[in-house]
Write a protein that holds these residues in place. Structure first.
Motif, PDB file in Angstrom:
ATOM      1  N   TRP A  82      -1.684   9.145   5.587  1.00 29.32           N
ATOM      2  CA  TRP A  82      -1.227   8.737   4.062  1.00 29.32           C
ATOM      3  C   TRP A  82      -0.920   7.273   4.080  1.00 29.32           C
ATOM      4  O   TRP A  82      -0.273   6.661   5.067  1.00 29.32           O
ATOM      5  CB  TRP A  82      -0.098   9.674   3.756  1.00 29.32           C
ATOM      6  N   ARG A  88      -0.029   3.852   0.905  1.00 27.82           N
ATOM      7  CA  ARG A  88       0.435   3.839  -0.446  1.00 27.82           C
ATOM      8  C   ARG A  88       0.077   2.377  -0.706  1.00 27.82           C
ATOM      9  O   ARG A  88      -0.089   1.248  -0.101  1.00 27.82           O
ATOM     10  CB  ARG A  88       2.029   4.050  -0.491  1.00 27.82           C
ATOM     11  N   TYR A 134      -0.346   6.858  -3.767  1.00 28.06           N
ATOM     12  CA  TYR A 134      -0.172   7.333  -2.307  1.00 28.06           C
ATOM     13  C   TYR A 134      -1.884   7.981  -1.999  1.00 28.06           C
ATOM     14  O   TYR A 134      -2.330   8.774  -3.138  1.00 28.06           O
ATOM     15  CB  TYR A 134       0.434   8.625  -2.208  1.00 28.06           C
TER      16      TYR A 134
END
Length: 121
Positions: free
Chosen positions: A36, A38, A94
């Motif tokens: 992940w 962002r 994200y």
């Protein structure tokens, strides 16, 4: 060519929790590290967390350690990011990605379109 799809973004207040989910076509999540990342407006994309395909190793940015948890849901072929005690500075788009290294961003070869997380102070 794997396709990754993020879901679960939204608008929350500081201190609230939110869960993001990443699903993928094929075996991308079973063959690669899933990460992940962002990106807030005007900033570089940054690493948030990643998990090994086996689920036995996880990695976190210092800014989210103790607040975010990355996990695999094998039944749903998904990788989730549980975000607790959200802060205003967590506001960003994200992205979910699949790659060959847990921390090296250029190794991530498949990317989702992103989901917006907005934390109001």
């Amino acid at each position: 060519q794997a396709q990754l799809i993020e879901s679960g973004g939204g608008l929350v207040r500081a201190g609230d929790s939110l869960s993001l989910s990443c699903t993928a076509s094929g075996n991308a999540l079973n063959s690669y590290y899933t990460g992940w990342f962002r990106q807030a407006p005007g900033t570089e994309r940054e690493f948030v967390a990643s998990i090994r395909w086996s689920g036995d190793r996880t990695y976190y940015a210092d800014s989210v350690k103790g607040r975010f948890t990355i996990s695999r849901d094998n039944a749903k072929n998904a990788v989730n990011l549980q975000m607790n005690n959200l802060k205003f500075e967590d506001t960003a788009v994200y992205y979910c990605a699949a790659g060959n290294s847990p921390l090296y961003t250029p190794s991530y070869v498949y990317w989702g379109q992103g989901t917006q997380v907005t934390v109001s102070s």
